[in-house]
Write a protein that holds these residues in place. Structure first.
Motif, PDB file in Angstrom:
ATOM      1  N   GLY A   1       0.545  -0.746  -0.224  1.00 29.23           N
ATOM      2  CA  GLY A   1      -0.334   0.394   0.031  1.00 29.23           C
ATOM      3  C   GLY A   1       1.548   1.023  -0.093  1.00 29.23           C
ATOM      4  N   GLY A   2       1.801   1.068   0.051  1.00 32.87           N
ATOM      5  CA  GLY A   2       3.202   1.902   0.064  1.00 32.87           C
ATOM      6  C   GLY A   2       2.874   2.725  -1.350  1.00 32.87           C
ATOM      7  N   ASN A   3       2.060   3.038  -2.195  1.00 30.09           N
ATOM      8  CA  ASN A   3       2.237   3.636  -3.202  1.00 30.09           C
ATOM      9  C   ASN A   3       1.329   4.956  -3.309  1.00 30.09           C
ATOM     10  OD1 ASN A   3      -0.875   2.361  -4.107  1.00 30.09           O
ATOM     11  ND2 ASN A   3       0.566   0.648  -3.929  1.00 30.09           N
ATOM     12  N   ALA A   4       1.330   4.932  -5.177  1.00 36.12           N
ATOM     13  CA  ALA A   4       0.265   6.941  -4.988  1.00 36.12           C
ATOM     14  C   ALA A   4      -1.340   5.953  -4.926  1.00 36.12           C
ATOM     15  CB  ALA A   4       0.054   7.640  -6.528  1.00 36.12           C
ATOM     16  N   GLU A   5      -1.731   5.028  -4.332  1.00 31.69           N
ATOM     17  CA  GLU A   5      -3.474   5.226  -5.009  1.00 31.69           C
ATOM     18  C   GLU A   5      -3.517   4.478  -3.148  1.00 31.69           C
ATOM     19  OE1 GLU A   5      -4.713   2.816  -7.901  1.00 31.69           O
ATOM     20  OE2 GLU A   5      -4.023   4.377  -9.356  1.00 31.69           O
ATOM     21  N   SER A   6      -2.587   4.274  -2.243  1.00 32.73           N
ATOM     22  CA  SER A   6      -2.636   3.668  -1.045  1.00 32.73           C
ATOM     23  C   SER A   6      -3.307   2.056  -1.643  1.00 32.73           C
ATOM     24  CB  SER A   6      -3.524   4.265   0.008  1.00 32.73           C
ATOM     25  OG  SER A   6      -2.273   5.329  -0.314  1.00 32.73           O
ATOM     26  N   ARG A   7      -3.209   1.395  -2.918  1.00 35.10           N
ATOM     27  CA  ARG A   7      -3.895   0.168  -2.591  1.00 35.10           C
ATOM     28  C   ARG A   7      -2.943  -1.088  -2.874  1.00 35.10           C
ATOM     29  NH1 ARG A   7      -4.445  -1.823  -8.503  1.00 35.10           N
ATOM     30  NH2 ARG A   7      -4.360   0.657  -9.351  1.00 35.10           N
ATOM     31  N   ARG A   8      -3.266  -2.291  -2.186  1.00 33.12           N
ATOM     32  CA  ARG A   8      -2.377  -3.042  -1.911  1.00 33.12           C
ATOM     33  C   ARG A   8      -2.164  -4.042  -3.118  1.00 33.12           C
ATOM     34  NH1 ARG A   8      -1.703  -4.606   3.689  1.00 33.12           N
ATOM     35  NH2 ARG A   8      -1.323  -7.039   2.922  1.00 33.12           N
TER      36      ARG A   8
END
Length: 179
Positions: A60-67
């Motif tokens: 989730g450490g991405n621009a969309e906080s997506r797993r």
């Protein structure tokens, strides 16, 4: 492609099995997408640091906080003097354009081209000594058969660090020419 498509319920790149002998195989992989990062240091330090960077991204450490779904294997390849590339295979249903942008600028998306590889599977802790011994054994196996070795070694790790040594799946591989 038919070959193994999952390990303990985790997706892995598909391949065609060209040859199998005990723990050694020749596989033909199709193209697949990875997220990768290149880290400096010895092999053990680089895999630890690279794994953390990529794990942060998929958790989730991405621009969309997506797993993003976990896959196997985690791959490690030599990238130069004291440089190692660590790769997480991305789920097959994704393309780079459908993945959330990484927050960490060191992460790159790369489509790994089709390849033919000699692969040796082994269990235990993937120490530098064990990896070197397995790579030397596989290189000898390749040379005995007159196969055209091109690149490597690559290291593939399939299990969590909490997995007991005798239950771990590790692999060492070399890219082969079409020979």
């Amino acid at each position: 492609m038919n070959g193994a498509v999952d390990h303990k319920g985790y997706e892995q790149p598909t391949y065609d099995l060209e040859f199998a002998e005990t723990a050694t195989e020749i596989r033909r992989y199709g193209p697949y997408l990875v997220a990768e990062v290149t880290m400096a240091g010895d092999r053990s330090t680089a895999i630890t640091r690279g794994f953390r960077v990529l794990a942060r991204y998929i958790f989730g450490g991405n621009a969309e906080s997506r797993r993003i779904e976990m896959t196997v294997p985690v791959s490690q390849l030599p990238a130069g003097e004291d440089l190692w590339t660590v790769r997480f295979t991305m789920p097959a249903v994704r393309s780079a354009s459908l993945l959330p942008a990484p927050k960490d600028s060191r992460i790159r998306f790369v489509t790994v081209p089709p390849s033919r590889q000699a692969v040796r599977r082994f269990s235990g802790w993937p120490t530098d000594h064990a990896l070197r011994r397995q790579a030397e054994g596989l290189a000898h196996w390749i040379a005995e058969r007159g196969l055209p070795k091109r690149e490597g070694p690559y290291f593939y790790f399939y299990d969590s660090p909490m997995t007991l040594p005798w239950q771990r799946r590790n692999e060492v591989a070399f890219g082969l020419g079409e020979g």
